[in-house]
Design a protein around this motif. Structure first.
Motif, PDB file in Angstrom:
ATOM      1  N   VAL A 292      55.568  30.197  33.976  1.00 45.40           N
ATOM      2  CA  VAL A 292      54.197  30.714  34.017  1.00 45.40           C
ATOM      3  C   VAL A 292      54.074  31.876  33.030  1.00 45.40           C
ATOM      4  O   VAL A 292      54.939  32.758  32.974  1.00 45.40           O
ATOM      5  CB  VAL A 292      53.832  31.188  35.440  1.00 45.40           C
ATOM      6  CG1 VAL A 292      52.474  31.880  35.452  1.00 45.40           C
ATOM      7  CG2 VAL A 292      53.827  30.005  36.392  1.00 45.40           C
ATOM      8  N   LYS A 293      53.026  31.869  32.254  1.00 43.58           N
ATOM      9  CA  LYS A 293      52.774  32.938  31.284  1.00 43.58           C
ATOM     10  C   LYS A 293      51.947  34.026  31.973  1.00 43.58           C
ATOM     11  O   LYS A 293      50.819  33.788  32.388  1.00 43.58           O
ATOM     12  CB  LYS A 293      52.063  32.381  30.061  1.00 43.58           C
ATOM     13  CG  LYS A 293      52.892  31.352  29.290  1.00 43.58           C
ATOM     14  CD  LYS A 293      52.121  30.760  28.143  1.00 43.58           C
ATOM     15  CE  LYS A 293      53.004  29.807  27.332  1.00 43.58           C
ATOM     16  NZ  LYS A 293      53.497  28.664  28.133  1.00 43.58           N
ATOM     17  N   VAL A 294      52.539  35.210  32.107  1.00 38.40           N
ATOM     18  CA  VAL A 294      51.925  36.320  32.839  1.00 38.40           C
ATOM     19  C   VAL A 294      51.504  37.409  31.853  1.00 38.40           C
ATOM     20  O   VAL A 294      52.299  37.795  30.981  1.00 38.40           O
ATOM     21  CB  VAL A 294      52.898  36.896  33.886  1.00 38.40           C
ATOM     22  CG1 VAL A 294      52.248  38.060  34.633  1.00 38.40           C
ATOM     23  CG2 VAL A 294      53.344  35.806  34.858  1.00 38.40           C
ATOM     24  N   ASN A 295      50.289  37.890  31.966  1.00 36.32           N
ATOM     25  CA  ASN A 295      49.825  39.005  31.133  1.00 36.32           C
ATOM     26  C   ASN A 295      49.058  40.013  31.963  1.00 36.32           C
ATOM     27  O   ASN A 295      48.479  39.676  32.997  1.00 36.32           O
ATOM     28  CB  ASN A 295      48.941  38.509  29.972  1.00 36.32           C
ATOM     29  CG  ASN A 295      47.615  37.945  30.468  1.00 36.32           C
ATOM     30  OD1 ASN A 295      47.560  36.868  31.059  1.00 36.32           O
ATOM     31  ND2 ASN A 295      46.518  38.658  30.217  1.00 36.32           N
ATOM     32  N   GLN A 296      49.084  41.269  31.546  1.00 38.17           N
ATOM     33  CA  GLN A 296      48.317  42.338  32.184  1.00 38.17           C
ATOM     34  C   GLN A 296      46.948  42.440  31.517  1.00 38.17           C
ATOM     35  O   GLN A 296      46.843  42.366  30.295  1.00 38.17           O
ATOM     36  CB  GLN A 296      49.056  43.675  32.053  1.00 38.17           C
ATOM     37  CG  GLN A 296      50.373  43.737  32.810  1.00 38.17           C
ATOM     38  CD  GLN A 296      50.192  43.854  34.315  1.00 38.17           C
ATOM     39  OE1 GLN A 296      49.175  44.358  34.790  1.00 38.17           O
ATOM     40  NE2 GLN A 296      51.185  43.405  35.062  1.00 38.17           N
ATOM     41  N   VAL A 297      45.912  42.620  32.320  1.00 41.38           N
ATOM     42  CA  VAL A 297      44.539  42.662  31.819  1.00 41.38           C
ATOM     43  C   VAL A 297      44.061  44.102  31.729  1.00 41.38           C
ATOM     44  O   VAL A 297      44.268  44.895  32.658  1.00 41.38           O
ATOM     45  CB  VAL A 297      43.606  41.857  32.754  1.00 41.38           C
ATOM     46  CG1 VAL A 297      42.157  41.963  32.279  1.00 41.38           C
ATOM     47  CG2 VAL A 297      44.040  40.396  32.818  1.00 41.38           C
ATOM     48  N   ASP A 298      43.429  44.433  30.618  1.00 39.46           N
ATOM     49  CA  ASP A 298      42.709  45.703  30.516  1.00 39.46           C
ATOM     50  C   ASP A 298      41.408  45.522  31.289  1.00 39.46           C
ATOM     51  O   ASP A 298      40.505  44.809  30.861  1.00 39.46           O
ATOM     52  CB  ASP A 298      42.429  46.031  29.053  1.00 39.46           C
ATOM     53  CG  ASP A 298      41.589  47.305  28.889  1.00 39.46           C
ATOM     54  OD1 ASP A 298      41.349  47.993  29.907  1.00 39.46           O
ATOM     55  OD2 ASP A 298      41.181  47.597  27.757  1.00 39.46           O
ATOM     56  N   THR A 299      41.302  46.162  32.454  1.00 40.35           N
ATOM     57  CA  THR A 299      40.171  45.889  33.347  1.00 40.35           C
ATOM     58  C   THR A 299      38.926  46.698  33.019  1.00 40.35           C
ATOM     59  O   THR A 299      37.870  46.448  33.605  1.00 40.35           O
ATOM     60  CB  THR A 299      40.562  46.155  34.807  1.00 40.35           C
ATOM     61  OG1 THR A 299      40.975  47.529  34.931  1.00 40.35           O
ATOM     62  CG2 THR A 299      41.689  45.234  35.242  1.00 40.35           C
ATOM     63  N   ALA A 300      39.019  47.655  32.103  1.00 37.70           N
ATOM     64  CA  ALA A 300      37.862  48.505  31.810  1.00 37.70           C
ATOM     65  C   ALA A 300      36.624  47.699  31.416  1.00 37.70           C
ATOM     66  O   ALA A 300      35.525  47.958  31.941  1.00 37.70           O
ATOM     67  CB  ALA A 300      38.216  49.524  30.731  1.00 37.70           C
ATOM     68  N   PRO A 301      36.730  46.695  30.526  1.00 37.58           N
ATOM     69  CA  PRO A 301      35.526  45.933  30.173  1.00 37.58           C
ATOM     70  C   PRO A 301      34.952  45.143  31.354  1.00 37.58           C
ATOM     71  O   PRO A 301      33.735  44.952  31.437  1.00 37.58           O
ATOM     72  CB  PRO A 301      36.021  44.986  29.070  1.00 37.58           C
ATOM     73  CG  PRO A 301      37.258  45.622  28.530  1.00 37.58           C
ATOM     74  CD  PRO A 301      37.879  46.309  29.695  1.00 37.58           C
ATOM     75  N   PHE A 302      35.833  44.712  32.269  1.00 31.94           N
ATOM     76  CA  PHE A 302      35.363  43.991  33.448  1.00 31.94           C
ATOM     77  C   PHE A 302      34.664  44.958  34.411  1.00 31.94           C
ATOM     78  O   PHE A 302      33.604  44.661  34.955  1.00 31.94           O
ATOM     79  CB  PHE A 302      36.536  43.299  34.151  1.00 31.94           C
ATOM     80  CG  PHE A 302      37.142  42.174  33.375  1.00 31.94           C
ATOM     81  CD1 PHE A 302      36.673  40.877  33.522  1.00 31.94           C
ATOM     82  CD2 PHE A 302      38.189  42.402  32.488  1.00 31.94           C
ATOM     83  CE1 PHE A 302      37.235  39.834  32.811  1.00 31.94           C
ATOM     84  CE2 PHE A 302      38.760  41.368  31.781  1.00 31.94           C
ATOM     85  CZ  PHE A 302      38.287  40.076  31.933  1.00 31.94           C
ATOM     86  N   GLY A 303      35.284  46.118  34.635  1.00 32.56           N
ATOM     87  CA  GLY A 303      34.698  47.099  35.534  1.00 32.56           C
ATOM     88  C   GLY A 303      33.336  47.572  35.070  1.00 32.56           C
ATOM     89  O   GLY A 303      32.450  47.844  35.887  1.00 32.56           O
ATOM     90  N   ALA A 304      33.161  47.647  33.753  1.00 24.57           N
ATOM     91  CA  ALA A 304      31.881  48.098  33.205  1.00 24.57           C
ATOM     92  C   ALA A 304      30.755  47.116  33.491  1.00 24.57           C
ATOM     93  O   ALA A 304      29.573  47.487  33.442  1.00 24.57           O
ATOM     94  CB  ALA A 304      32.013  48.307  31.697  1.00 24.57           C
ATOM     95  N   MET A 305      31.126  45.880  33.841  1.00 21.18           N
ATOM     96  CA  MET A 305      30.115  44.849  34.112  1.00 21.18           C
ATOM     97  C   MET A 305      29.795  44.714  35.598  1.00 21.18           C
ATOM     98  O   MET A 305      28.930  43.916  35.970  1.00 21.18           O
ATOM     99  CB  MET A 305      30.613  43.487  33.581  1.00 21.18           C
ATOM    100  CG  MET A 305      30.875  43.455  32.093  1.00 21.18           C
ATOM    101  SD  MET A 305      31.651  41.893  31.574  1.00 21.18           S
ATOM    102  CE  MET A 305      30.344  40.713  31.929  1.00 21.18           C
ATOM    103  N   ALA A 306      30.481  45.445  36.463  1.00 23.41           N
ATOM    104  CA  ALA A 306      30.414  45.188  37.909  1.00 23.41           C
ATOM    105  C   ALA A 306      29.207  45.794  38.605  1.00 23.41           C
ATOM    106  O   ALA A 306      28.905  45.426  39.751  1.00 23.41           O
ATOM    107  CB  ALA A 306      31.691  45.686  38.584  1.00 23.41           C
TER     108      ALA A 306
END
Length: 335
Positions: A292-306
């Motif tokens: 499985v290919k695992v990566n960490q996400v920069d959540t700032a752009p997602f949080g800005a949309m919430a």
């Protein structure tokens, strides 16, 4: 009187009376009950280990008066039907993330980026706002026993990793039928597909959906990594595996039996929380060994949309509740 006379004439009444006295003298009870416990998680999941532990502790603490028979793997239905059956009393205790039959307001704790980590979640439930949430469902015939931690949810893809919100745009993503998750996925641009838990593997395999947003242990336990080999760690939303009981059944127990059940719930909840972090780390390591290919996400752009997600549920559940929960969650976070 006729039946009593027949028993007395046959010499049975003294024997029955003597047996009852012996049972009472030995500490036994006529009120022995077996509670049906149902969930949709796999038989080797941490959830089922917890319920097996609960059954053993409940029997021990109640002196054998209360027992629990556990039905894992969706044997008695998926999460929604289990919740409905507990409300009707055909199942005594259930677990799952679908709470609409119990009280939709329980979903308030599943708003995106509400909590920063598990310690934040547990501290929140000790606040007045957290205790208020745990009382939801009472008016609909449910007793919330505990919020077993289902963990933070991640992004999963069958064709690609999720790195930015643009990667979710137009992507068919399986979600449970939870309104906050559906609204959040829509806000991120995904095409949310509410598919029953037991059908996720085949839906990913057949291409009905391109991805999902599970907690890592479900992803591993259900082998969803076989058709969907990209795991993007986002911790975008915390969800509970709500542990709840039919209120009439709970209140029908003798006080000592309720005490035994409450104590067993508290012990198992503490044990489960202690296991969770290590198990999740182990699961992610195991997934990587399986390719499985695992990566960490920069959540700032997602949080800005919430923000619009919070606005939606403020209109539905009341802005006052949303603000109380947000304030308590922020105040109970570690600095």
């Amino acid at each position: 009187m006729k039946s009593t006379n027949l028993l007395r004439g046959a010499g049975l009444l003294p024997m029955i009376t003597l047996s009852a006295v012996c049972l009472l003298a030995s500490g036994h009870s006529w009120a022995e009950r077996t509670l049906r416990v149902a969930h949709a998680s796999s038989g080797d999941s941490l959830v089922n280990q917890a319920m097996t532990r609960f059954a053993a502790e409940l029997e021990a603490r109640s002196g054998g008066e209360l027992k629990a028979r556990v039905f894992p793997d969706g044997q008695l239905g998926d999460e929604g039907p289990i919740a409905e059956s507990v409300g009707m009393g055909s199942i005594d205790i259930g677990l799952g993330g679908v709470v609409e039959p119990i009280d939709p307001r329980l979903n308030v704790v599943t708003l995106p980026f509400l909590f920063q980590d598990a310690a934040n979640v547990y501290a929140f439930f000790d606040t007045d706002a957290g205790k208020e949430v745990l009382g939801f469902g009472h008016d609909h015939g449910y007793k919330v026993l505990a919020p077993l931690d289902s963990g933070f949810r991640q992004f999963v893809g069958s064709r690609k990793a999720i790195v930015t919100p643009a990667d979710l745009a137009g992507m068919k993503v399986r979600t449970p039928p939870m309104p906050t998750i559906l609204a959040t996925m829509k806000q991120f641009g995904a095409l949310a597909q509410s598919i029953p838990y037991g059908e996720v593997y085949t839906s990913l395999q057949s291409g009905v959906v391109d991805g999902a947003e599970p907690e890592a242990r479900d992803y591993y336990d259900q082998k969803w990594y076989e058709p969907a080999g990209y795991l993007s760690i986002a911790n975008y939303l915390w969800s509970a595996n709500w542990w709840y009981m039919n209120l009439d059944t709970y209140e029908s127990l003798e006080p000592a039996q309720r005490d035994a059940l409450d104590a067993a719930v508290a012990d198992v909840t503490a044990w489960y929380r202690g296991q969770l972090g290590a198990v999740t780390e182990q699961v992610i390591a195991e997934l990587q060994t399986k390719g499985v290919k695992v990566n960490q996400v920069d959540t700032a752009p997602f949080g800005a949309m919430a923000g619009p997600v919070y606005d939606t549920f403020a209109r539905e559940w009341g802005d006052e509740l949303i603000q109380r929960v947000r304030s308590a969650a922020a105040a109970s976070a570690q600095p």
